[in-house]
Design a protein around this motif. Structure first.
Motif, PDB file in Angstrom:
ATOM      1  N   ARG A  24      11.939  16.109  12.761  1.00  0.00           N
ATOM      2  CA  ARG A  24      12.437  17.688  13.392  1.00  0.00           C
ATOM      3  C   ARG A  24      12.065  19.045  13.225  1.00  0.00           C
ATOM      4  O   ARG A  24      11.364  18.990  12.782  1.00  0.00           O
ATOM      5  CB  ARG A  24      13.572  17.397  11.948  1.00  0.00           C
ATOM      6  N   ARG A  25      13.160  20.149  13.697  1.00  0.00           N
ATOM      7  CA  ARG A  25      12.024  21.646  13.725  1.00  0.00           C
ATOM      8  C   ARG A  25      12.586  21.635  12.571  1.00  0.00           C
ATOM      9  O   ARG A  25      13.098  21.212  11.372  1.00  0.00           O
ATOM     10  CB  ARG A  25      13.238  22.080  14.864  1.00  0.00           C
ATOM     11  N   ALA A  26      11.607  22.636  12.071  1.00  0.00           N
ATOM     12  CA  ALA A  26      11.213  22.592  10.655  1.00  0.00           C
ATOM     13  C   ALA A  26      10.501  24.273  10.917  1.00  0.00           C
ATOM     14  O   ALA A  26       9.729  24.306  11.529  1.00  0.00           O
ATOM     15  CB  ALA A  26      10.138  22.014   9.597  1.00  0.00           C
ATOM     16  N   ARG A  27      10.639  24.858  10.008  1.00  0.00           N
ATOM     17  CA  ARG A  27      10.076  26.000   9.316  1.00  0.00           C
ATOM     18  C   ARG A  27       9.515  26.731   8.275  1.00  0.00           C
ATOM     19  O   ARG A  27       9.798  25.635   7.116  1.00  0.00           O
ATOM     20  CB  ARG A  27      11.153  27.318   9.309  1.00  0.00           C
ATOM     21  N   LEU A  28       8.158  27.010   8.268  1.00  0.00           N
ATOM     22  CA  LEU A  28       7.580  27.116   7.099  1.00  0.00           C
ATOM     23  C   LEU A  28       6.938  28.387   6.629  1.00  0.00           C
ATOM     24  O   LEU A  28       6.945  29.329   7.564  1.00  0.00           O
ATOM     25  CB  LEU A  28       5.971  26.286   7.495  1.00  0.00           C
ATOM     26  N   ALA A  29       7.890  28.989   5.299  1.00  0.00           N
ATOM     27  CA  ALA A  29       7.910  30.871   5.337  1.00  0.00           C
ATOM     28  C   ALA A  29       6.598  30.793   4.455  1.00  0.00           C
ATOM     29  O   ALA A  29       6.059  29.698   3.787  1.00  0.00           O
ATOM     30  CB  ALA A  29       8.993  31.515   4.449  1.00  0.00           C
ATOM     31  N   GLY A  30       5.676  31.437   4.589  1.00  0.00           N
ATOM     32  CA  GLY A  30       4.591  32.203   3.621  1.00  0.00           C
ATOM     33  C   GLY A  30       3.843  31.890   4.380  1.00  0.00           C
ATOM     34  O   GLY A  30       2.584  32.657   3.902  1.00  0.00           O
TER      35      GLY A  30
END
Length: 175
Positions: A24-30
């Motif tokens: 899955r497409r995903a976003r990691l913050a930080g």
């Protein structure tokens, strides 16, 4: 036992090398994707080091999250440690990623260790191009790695202007 998710932001996106049951497409913050690791194993040598990606502090990074079947968990972790921790320039961590449907899951991530001698820090496009061009390691030419990563990111519709500028500079230099 919780599901194992693995976050890929560079070569893991186009060459994961392990079994997974979902991607899955995903976003990691930080953290943000950065060409900030000196490579003298996979994409360079000690005599002619190259550069590879790392997750560096600040911002956010869009990539892919891979869900691993419970029965494959230990094998996948062992594979990733062998692949990513060759010289211990990455720190293995768990991080919260947001999947494309908004669900937040814990994922295995590998972040750049600023204290490690291979941490290259922030580079200009010209400096990155100079280091990448001509470097070859056990996994092949450094240019191939950077161009594959840049192309894959662009194909996913992810905007990374600095990486695209490095890729264009490499292509101009190679032509």
């Amino acid at each position: 036992m919780n599901d194992l998710w693995v976050f890929g932001y560079a070569s893991l996106m186009w060459k994961p090398g392990f079994k997974f049951i979902e991607k899955r497409r995903a976003r990691l913050a930080g953290y943000h994707r950065a060409l900030c690791i000196t490579s003298w194993e996979h994409r360079g040598t000690r005599e002619r080091p190259g550069l590879v990606m790392g997750l560096d502090n600040g911002g956010a990074c869009v990539g892919l999250a891979f869900k691993v079947a419970p029965e494959d968990r230990e094998d996948v972790i062992a594979y990733l440690r062998e692949r990513e921790l060759v010289t211990n320039v990455y720190l293995e961590r768990m991080g919260k990623v947001t999947l494309d449907d908004g669900e937040r899951v814990d994922a295995l991530i590998y972040v750049a260790d600023h204290r490690h001698e291979q941490y290259a820090g922030r580079l200009t496009v010209a400096d990155a191009t100079e280091r990448v061009c001509g470097a070859v390691g056990g996994m092949g030419p450094n240019e191939e790695y950077v161009l594959n990563t840049a192309d894959h990111i662009k194909d996913m519709g992810i905007k990374d202007h600095w990486l695209q500028a490095v890729a264009e500079s490499i292509r101009q230099r190679s032509s």
